[in-house]
Design a protein around this motif. Structure first.
Motif, mmCIF file in Angstrom:
data_model
loop_
_atom_site.group_PDB
_atom_site.id
_atom_site.type_symbol
_atom_site.label_atom_id
_atom_site.label_comp_id
_atom_site.label_asym_id
_atom_site.label_seq_id
_atom_site.Cartn_x
_atom_site.Cartn_y
_atom_site.Cartn_z
ATOM 1 N N GLN A 100 -12.364 6.382 4.023
ATOM 2 C CA GLN A 100 -11.666 7.277 4.940
ATOM 3 C C GLN A 100 -11.001 6.529 6.083
ATOM 4 O O GLN A 100 -10.028 7.008 6.648
ATOM 5 N N GLY A 156 -9.460 3.864 5.594
ATOM 6 C CA GLY A 156 -8.385 3.097 4.970
ATOM 7 C C GLY A 156 -8.784 1.702 4.554
ATOM 8 O O GLY A 156 -7.935 0.830 4.363
ATOM 9 N N GLU A 211 -1.654 8.441 13.112
ATOM 10 C CA GLU A 211 -1.398 8.091 11.713
ATOM 11 C C GLU A 211 -2.677 7.595 11.034
ATOM 12 O O GLU A 211 -2.967 7.963 9.893
ATOM 13 N N ARG A 212 -3.467 6.777 11.747
ATOM 14 C CA ARG A 212 -4.733 6.303 11.171
ATOM 15 C C ARG A 212 -5.685 7.474 10.921
ATOM 16 O O ARG A 212 -6.344 7.533 9.891
ATOM 17 N N TRP A 270 -4.861 10.608 10.422
ATOM 18 C CA TRP A 270 -4.286 11.408 9.327
ATOM 19 C C TRP A 270 -4.625 10.776 7.977
ATOM 20 O O TRP A 270 -5.054 11.460 7.045
ATOM 21 N N LYS A 271 -4.436 9.466 7.865
ATOM 22 C CA LYS A 271 -4.733 8.769 6.601
ATOM 23 C C LYS A 271 -6.220 8.855 6.267
ATOM 24 O O LYS A 271 -6.586 9.033 5.107
ATOM 25 N N LYS A 277 -7.010 12.210 4.885
ATOM 26 C CA LYS A 277 -6.439 12.425 3.554
ATOM 27 C C LYS A 277 -7.040 11.511 2.479
ATOM 28 O O LYS A 277 -6.756 11.686 1.305
ATOM 29 N N ALA A 278 -7.839 10.539 2.896
ATOM 30 C CA ALA A 278 -8.381 9.565 1.944
ATOM 31 C C ALA A 278 -9.219 10.271 0.880
ATOM 32 O O ALA A 278 -10.029 11.144 1.167
#
Length: 193
Positions: free
Chosen positions: A13, A15, A166-167, A169-170, A173-174
């Motif tokens: 999660q 990234g 952005e981090r 959000w990613k 979405k992971a």
């Protein structure tokens, strides 16, 4: 202490799934080398070699668990820091206690909003009025509901927060598939153990 799968999930999660794969792949290669070496020691009985392989597995697995746990602890801290900077009171001027109370009240207010247009309007009005606490609470709610256009309106006047959001959000979405990761962890086990 979190389980290994929980640690992997938090890293994915954050990234950092590719780093987890590197750790597991490296450990699996090293474990295979250990097991090949143990299997080649024919002066020991089959039972003794199984015990040696079991000990080697336990040692290797504990090392992997500790490494992933440490990585996850660092990733968790970064995620909490990002959320506090983007949707909390971190970095805002003022009394910390007063800001915390204001944020709690703002989150209670926006927690009832589920409509994109209402959140967008609230972000714009609170930004125009200088109510940063309410704007951040509304943006946090937009993140929960995955309203990217509301987040974009929030970030248009706060470009420094763009990489932080952005981090987050990613991370949100992971995709995490526990079966795939369990399968990758099983590569550490010796044959017939």
């Amino acid at each position: 202490m979190a389980t290994t799968l929980e640690a992997i999930k938090s890293l994915v999660q954050a990234g950092r799934g590719s780093e987890v794969r590197e750790v597991l792949d490296s450990a699996a290669r090293a474990a295979k080398g250990d097991y090949d070496h143990i299997r080649s020691q024919t002066e020991y009985t089959e039972e003794a070699r199984r015990e040696m392989a079991a000990r080697a597995y336990d040692t290797r697995r504990k090392g992997v668990d500790e490494k992933l746990g440490t990585m996850a602890g660092q990733a968790g801290y970064s995620d909490r820091d990002d959320v506090a900077r983007a949707f909390g009171t971190a970095g805002l001027p003022g009394d910390a206690a007063s800001l915390a109370i204001s944020m709690r009240d703002a989150r209670d207010r926006v927690g009832q909003i589920n409509k994109r247009d209402e959140l967008l309007d609230l972000v714009r009005r609170s930004t125009r009025n200088g109510d940063e606490v309410l704007a951040r609470a509304a943006a946090g709610r937009a993140m929960e509901l995955e309203y990217s256009d509301v987040l974009r309106a929030f970030l248009d006047t706060r470009p420094a927060l763009d990489p932080v959001v952005e981090r987050i959000w990613k991370a949100q979405k992971a995709d995490f598939n526990s079966f795939d990761w369990t399968l990758q962890l099983s590569a550490l086990k010796p044959p017939r153990l």
